[in-house]
Structures are given as structure tokens and as C-alpha cells.
Design a protein around this motif. Structure first.
Motif, PDB file in Angstrom:
ATOM      1  N   ARG A 138       0.760  -1.327   0.214  1.00  0.00           N
ATOM      2  CA  ARG A 138      -0.034  -0.205  -0.477  1.00  0.00           C
ATOM      3  C   ARG A 138       1.053   1.700   0.219  1.00  0.00           C
ATOM      4  O   ARG A 138       0.919   2.154  -0.471  1.00  0.00           O
ATOM      5  CB  ARG A 138      -1.210   0.213   1.788  1.00  0.00           C
ATOM      6  CG  ARG A 138      -1.979  -1.092   1.267  1.00  0.00           C
ATOM      7  CD  ARG A 138      -2.522  -1.310   3.328  1.00  0.00           C
ATOM      8  NE  ARG A 138      -1.093  -0.992   3.377  1.00  0.00           N
ATOM      9  CZ  ARG A 138      -1.608  -0.791   4.986  1.00  0.00           C
ATOM     10  NH1 ARG A 138      -2.845  -0.335   5.476  1.00  0.00           N
ATOM     11  NH2 ARG A 138      -0.722  -0.951   5.649  1.00  0.00           N
ATOM     12  N   PHE A 139       2.099   1.113   0.220  1.00  0.00           N
ATOM     13  CA  PHE A 139       2.781   2.515   0.651  1.00  0.00           C
ATOM     14  C   PHE A 139       4.032   2.528  -0.355  1.00  0.00           C
ATOM     15  O   PHE A 139       4.185   3.909  -1.210  1.00  0.00           O
ATOM     16  CB  PHE A 139       3.586   2.600   2.035  1.00  0.00           C
ATOM     17  CG  PHE A 139       3.041   2.210   3.228  1.00  0.00           C
ATOM     18  CD1 PHE A 139       2.448   3.245   3.300  1.00  0.00           C
ATOM     19  CD2 PHE A 139       3.042   1.475   3.951  1.00  0.00           C
ATOM     20  CE1 PHE A 139       1.806   3.418   4.731  1.00  0.00           C
ATOM     21  CE2 PHE A 139       2.167   1.093   5.147  1.00  0.00           C
ATOM     22  CZ  PHE A 139       1.631   2.445   5.726  1.00  0.00           C
ATOM     23  N   LEU A 140       3.845   1.512  -1.002  1.00  0.00           N
ATOM     24  CA  LEU A 140       4.895   1.342  -2.576  1.00  0.00           C
ATOM     25  C   LEU A 140       4.178   1.831  -3.374  1.00  0.00           C
ATOM     26  O   LEU A 140       4.501   2.988  -4.012  1.00  0.00           O
ATOM     27  CB  LEU A 140       5.374  -0.236  -2.532  1.00  0.00           C
ATOM     28  CG  LEU A 140       6.009  -0.408  -3.751  1.00  0.00           C
ATOM     29  CD1 LEU A 140       7.461   0.496  -3.913  1.00  0.00           C
ATOM     30  CD2 LEU A 140       6.779  -1.731  -4.242  1.00  0.00           C
ATOM     31  N   LEU A 141       3.233   0.981  -3.711  1.00  0.00           N
ATOM     32  CA  LEU A 141       2.026   1.316  -4.713  1.00  0.00           C
ATOM     33  C   LEU A 141       1.148   2.551  -3.663  1.00  0.00           C
ATOM     34  O   LEU A 141      -0.242   2.430  -3.127  1.00  0.00           O
ATOM     35  CB  LEU A 141       1.224   0.307  -4.973  1.00  0.00           C
ATOM     36  CG  LEU A 141       2.488  -0.869  -5.836  1.00  0.00           C
ATOM     37  CD1 LEU A 141       1.873  -1.558  -6.740  1.00  0.00           C
ATOM     38  CD2 LEU A 141       3.091  -0.172  -6.894  1.00  0.00           C
ATOM     39  N   GLY A 294     -11.534  -7.918   7.102  1.00  0.00           N
ATOM     40  CA  GLY A 294     -11.348  -6.560   8.231  1.00  0.00           C
ATOM     41  C   GLY A 294      -9.412  -6.438   7.997  1.00  0.00           C
ATOM     42  O   GLY A 294      -9.053  -5.439   8.428  1.00  0.00           O
ATOM     43  N   ASN A 295      -9.230  -6.570   6.742  1.00  0.00           N
ATOM     44  CA  ASN A 295      -7.639  -6.477   6.070  1.00  0.00           C
ATOM     45  C   ASN A 295      -7.807  -4.867   5.610  1.00  0.00           C
ATOM     46  O   ASN A 295      -8.663  -4.233   4.610  1.00  0.00           O
ATOM     47  CB  ASN A 295      -6.961  -7.029   5.368  1.00  0.00           C
ATOM     48  CG  ASN A 295      -5.935  -7.143   5.014  1.00  0.00           C
ATOM     49  OD1 ASN A 295      -4.977  -5.696   6.033  1.00  0.00           O
ATOM     50  ND2 ASN A 295      -5.626  -6.916   3.380  1.00  0.00           N
ATOM     51  N   SER A 296      -7.061  -4.619   5.868  1.00  0.00           N
ATOM     52  CA  SER A 296      -6.816  -2.877   4.870  1.00  0.00           C
ATOM     53  C   SER A 296      -5.681  -2.971   3.580  1.00  0.00           C
ATOM     54  O   SER A 296      -4.861  -3.435   3.376  1.00  0.00           O
ATOM     55  CB  SER A 296      -6.077  -1.738   6.026  1.00  0.00           C
ATOM     56  OG  SER A 296      -4.795  -0.479   5.641  1.00  0.00           O
ATOM     57  N   PHE A 297      -6.996  -2.676   2.420  1.00  0.00           N
ATOM     58  CA  PHE A 297      -6.514  -2.573   1.080  1.00  0.00           C
ATOM     59  C   PHE A 297      -6.413  -1.622   0.692  1.00  0.00           C
ATOM     60  O   PHE A 297      -7.657  -0.674   1.015  1.00  0.00           O
ATOM     61  CB  PHE A 297      -7.814  -3.234   0.503  1.00  0.00           C
ATOM     62  CG  PHE A 297      -7.245  -4.888   0.908  1.00  0.00           C
ATOM     63  CD1 PHE A 297      -6.259  -5.822  -0.095  1.00  0.00           C
ATOM     64  CD2 PHE A 297      -8.200  -5.920   1.497  1.00  0.00           C
ATOM     65  CE1 PHE A 297      -6.343  -6.851   0.048  1.00  0.00           C
ATOM     66  CE2 PHE A 297      -7.743  -7.397   1.335  1.00  0.00           C
ATOM     67  CZ  PHE A 297      -7.036  -7.684   0.734  1.00  0.00           C
ATOM     68  N   GLY A 298      -5.595  -1.441  -0.267  1.00  0.00           N
ATOM     69  CA  GLY A 298      -5.262   0.203  -1.109  1.00  0.00           C
ATOM     70  C   GLY A 298      -5.237  -0.366  -2.465  1.00  0.00           C
ATOM     71  O   GLY A 298      -6.175  -1.948  -3.050  1.00  0.00           O
ATOM     72  N   GLY A 299      -4.964   0.112  -3.452  1.00  0.00           N
ATOM     73  CA  GLY A 299      -5.681   0.103  -4.486  1.00  0.00           C
ATOM     74  C   GLY A 299      -6.547   0.869  -5.594  1.00  0.00           C
ATOM     75  O   GLY A 299      -7.151   2.439  -4.722  1.00  0.00           O
ATOM     76  N   GLY A 300      -7.028   0.927  -6.464  1.00  0.00           N
ATOM     77  CA  GLY A 300      -7.961   1.666  -7.664  1.00  0.00           C
ATOM     78  C   GLY A 300      -7.802   0.457  -9.452  1.00  0.00           C
ATOM     79  O   GLY A 300      -7.572  -1.092  -9.228  1.00  0.00           O
ATOM     80  N   GLY A 301      -8.840   0.735  -9.342  1.00  0.00           N
ATOM     81  CA  GLY A 301      -9.191  -0.163 -11.124  1.00  0.00           C
ATOM     82  C   GLY A 301      -9.990   1.019 -12.154  1.00  0.00           C
ATOM     83  O   GLY A 301      -9.644   2.303 -11.361  1.00  0.00           O
ATOM     84  N   ARG A 302      -9.859   0.525 -13.121  1.00  0.00           N
ATOM     85  CA  ARG A 302     -10.375   1.256 -14.283  1.00  0.00           C
ATOM     86  C   ARG A 302     -10.999   0.556 -15.297  1.00  0.00           C
ATOM     87  O   ARG A 302     -10.956  -0.530 -16.000  1.00  0.00           O
ATOM     88  CB  ARG A 302      -8.991   1.186 -15.502  1.00  0.00           C
ATOM     89  CG  ARG A 302      -9.045   2.189 -16.239  1.00  0.00           C
ATOM     90  CD  ARG A 302      -9.244   3.901 -16.202  1.00  0.00           C
ATOM     91  NE  ARG A 302      -8.199   4.572 -15.488  1.00  0.00           N
ATOM     92  CZ  ARG A 302      -7.350   4.508 -15.759  1.00  0.00           C
ATOM     93  NH1 ARG A 302      -6.991   4.761 -16.537  1.00  0.00           N
ATOM     94  NH2 ARG A 302      -6.546   5.975 -14.130  1.00  0.00           N
ATOM     95  N   LYS A 303     -12.196   0.718 -15.905  1.00  0.00           N
ATOM     96  CA  LYS A 303     -13.187   0.228 -16.695  1.00  0.00           C
ATOM     97  C   LYS A 303     -12.731   0.077 -17.869  1.00  0.00           C
ATOM     98  O   LYS A 303     -12.486   0.823 -18.195  1.00  0.00           O
ATOM     99  CB  LYS A 303     -14.841   1.020 -16.779  1.00  0.00           C
ATOM    100  CG  LYS A 303     -15.422   0.592 -15.377  1.00  0.00           C
ATOM    101  CD  LYS A 303     -15.887  -0.409 -15.261  1.00  0.00           C
ATOM    102  CE  LYS A 303     -16.903  -0.738 -14.152  1.00  0.00           C
ATOM    103  NZ  LYS A 303     -17.618  -1.859 -13.998  1.00  0.00           N
ATOM    104  N   PHE A 304     -13.001  -0.880 -18.528  1.00  0.00           N
ATOM    105  CA  PHE A 304     -12.383  -1.019 -20.496  1.00  0.00           C
ATOM    106  C   PHE A 304     -13.659  -1.597 -21.300  1.00  0.00           C
ATOM    107  O   PHE A 304     -14.460  -2.016 -20.596  1.00  0.00           O
ATOM    108  CB  PHE A 304     -11.404  -1.492 -20.431  1.00  0.00           C
ATOM    109  CG  PHE A 304     -11.262  -3.547 -19.806  1.00  0.00           C
ATOM    110  CD1 PHE A 304     -11.815  -4.352 -20.758  1.00  0.00           C
ATOM    111  CD2 PHE A 304     -10.997  -3.608 -18.555  1.00  0.00           C
ATOM    112  CE1 PHE A 304     -12.174  -5.517 -20.504  1.00  0.00           C
ATOM    113  CE2 PHE A 304     -11.464  -4.856 -18.331  1.00  0.00           C
ATOM    114  CZ  PHE A 304     -11.626  -5.911 -19.722  1.00  0.00           C
TER     115      PHE A 304
END
Length: 304
Positions: A138-141, A294-304
Motif C-alpha cells: 500500500r505504501f509502495l504503490l 477485515g484487512n486494510s486494502f489500497g489500490g484502484g481500478g479502471r473500466k474498459f
């Protein structure tokens, strides 16, 4: 006379056997200590993380050919080995009624060996590319790096070059890993506004390790020698009579509760500004949420 001689000979034999047994035990202990020392030294000098993560590639939607699968597995394994993070690549054409974010996070939690890692998903059911990050990933990306990964992969996936899309995402992640976690990295929970700043793990250099090891061995040897000299111990024969040199004293103690003081602290929704010199790149921070398990997640998405 002969009887006395036999008694002396038997006593000498027992004494020799005792010395031999003690010497053999000392030799075994010496060999064991040497093995442990060499193993520790080898571990300290190794450049490969002992916590190396795993690579998982699952083409459930059958979007990849054999050659692409082999290349992606090799690429993911190399990234997992270099970072110590779990790296997962997934395609699906049936998200089981879930959103892409939930599918990616559930898959990660079901297959993880460590909380540090990422799941890269091409979801044909929801028509979305999604990257889910966990732990130190989460910190790296951070948010900016996630956007760059999605931008680079979008054209490939929209043109049905799914293998190239995964390869680009892994290449970007490898490059970011080589650059390292950016200065001032933090996460911000989108629901609570809680800020968590990255804490770099403490490490010791090989030279520092050997200095500390030598110091510890020297201190132990000195303590042992002083103790033996002070009490004039005979190794293998000394027995401490704890019954004659011990006593028990019991006392009564009570704790009385008087009052309680509660302090409240406001958590800012935006990270406090800091002045970082050096002109290096600053992290944009990672938007996180409480996700699968119950875990903390980061990230993101993109529709195509």
C-alpha cells in the motif's frame, strides 16, 4: 593387597570414563555451536530475502496462451523474490456477483502467504482492470503509481492483449520497487480519515552483526570464567544444594482503584504538512479501506 589394587584400578577406570564422556559431550556442543554460528553467518550475508513471497497466476477466463502463462509466471516469481511480497495475477469471466474490488481482495486473502502483496485482476464480468494492494505494498504503490499502472495497462487490455497488460503492470511494479517507497509515504482511510505513516524497518549491517556477535560471545566467556574462578567449580561434578540455600518469603499486596482520566485526541482528515529537504519525489499517499477479512486494502481500478 590385590583387592585394594583392583579397587584403585576400577576407580581410575570410572574416572577415565567420566572424563571421556565429558570430553565427548564438550566436543558435540562445540560442533553444534559451530554449525549454528555458520548458519547465522550465512543468513546474515545472504542478499535473498528469507521471507520471499509467492507468485500465483490463475487464468480462469482463459485469456492467455501457454507461452504468455509461462512468461508471466516467471516474471511474477522474480518480482515476488525481489520484494518478498505475494504477487497474484487473475482473470475471471464470472465475478460471482461481486464487484471487481471485492473479487480481487477475496482472492488475495484466500491465497496469501503474507499480508504484503498485490492482486492484479482482469475482470471480464465487470469489464474492469483492478489492482488490490495490501500491507507494505500500500505504501509502495501509492495513488499516483496505481494510476500510472492502470494507464499503461488500459490500452493493452482494451485491445484484447491481456498478456501484455499483465506484463506492463508487473514491469511498472518492478520499477517502482527498485525506486523504493517514496518519502513521506502514508495511507489515509477513506471512511475514517485515519492517517498511517510508513515506518521503515530497522536493520543491521553485516559488520554491525559480527561486532554484536563477537561482543556477546566475549561477554559470555568472561562471565563464565569469572563464575568458575569465584566458586572454584569442578566441571561435571558441581551440584548446587538448593534446599539448603533457599527460602520462601510471602507478602500481601493490594491495588486500590482511585479514579480514571480519559484524554481525547482529534485525528486530522488530511496529513499534516511537513518540510522535506533534498528535492526527492514525495508520495501522494494511498487511499485505503477496510476490505476482505477485515484487512486494510489500497489500490484502484479502471473500466474498459
Amino acid at each position: 593387597m590385590m583387592r585394594k589394587y583392583r579397587q584403585q584400578r576400577n576407580a581410575a577406570g570410572r574416572k577415565t570414563a567420566a572424563y571421556s564422556a565429558a570430553a565427548a559431550k564438550k566436543s558435540r556442543m562445540g560442533r553444534l555451536c559451530a554449525v549454528i554460528f555458520l548458519a547465522v553467518c550465512a543468513g546474515a550475508g545472504s542478499t535473498v530475502p528469507s521471507w520471499a513471497g509467492q507468485a500465483v497466476v490463475e487464468d480462469q477466463a482463459e485469456l492467455l496462451n501457454r507461452e504468455e502463462l509461462a512468461e508471466l509466471e516467471e516474471q511474477a516469481e522474480e518480482l515476488a523474490k525481489d520484494t518478498g511480497y505475494d504477487i497474484m495475477l487473475i482473470t475471471t469471466d464470472d465475478a460471482e456477483g461481486k464487484e471487481a474490488v471485492d473479487y480481487a481482495e477475496d482472492f488475495y486473502m484466500d491465497h496469501k502467504t503474507t499480508l504484503d502483496g498485490a492482486a492484479y485482476l482482469i475482470d471480464m464480468d465487470n469489464r474492469e482492470i483492478y489492482v488490490a494492494t495490501s500491507g507494505d505494498m500500500r505504501f509502495l504503490l501509492d495513488d499516483d503509481r496505481i494510476d500510472e499502472i492502470l494507464d499503461d495497462a488500459y490500452d493493452c487490455v482494451s485491445e484484447e492483449r491481456y498478456g501484455d497488460g499483465f506484463a506492463v503492470m508487473l514491469e511498472d511494479t518492478q520499477r517502482f520497487a527498485e525506486e523504493g517507497i517514496l518519502e513521506g509515504a502514508y495511507t489515509r482511510d477513506v471512511e475514517t480519515g485515519k492517517i498511517e505513516r510508513y515506518q521503515k524497518p530497522k536493520s543491521i549491517s553485516p559488520m554491525g552483526f559480527f561486532v554484536a556477535l563477537a561482543g556477546g560471545i566475549g561477554a559470555a566467556a568472561l562471565f563464565f570464567g569469572v563464575t568458575v574462578g569465584r566458586y572454584k567449580l569442578k566441571l561435571g561434578k558441581y551440584s548446587y544444594s538448593y534446599r539448603d540455600h533457599s527460602e520462601v518469603k510471602l507478602s500481601r499486596k493490594e491495588d486500590l482503584f482511585l479514579n480514571r482520566i480519559v484524554t481525547h485526541r482529534h485525528i486530522p482528515k488530511n496529513p499534516p504538512s511537513e518540510n522535506h529537504g533534498g528535492g526527492g519525489h514525495m508520495s501522494s499517499g494511498s487511499s485505503v479501506h477496510m476490505g476482505s477479512g477485515g484487512n486494510s486494502f489500497g489500490g484502484g481500478g479502471r473500466k474498459f
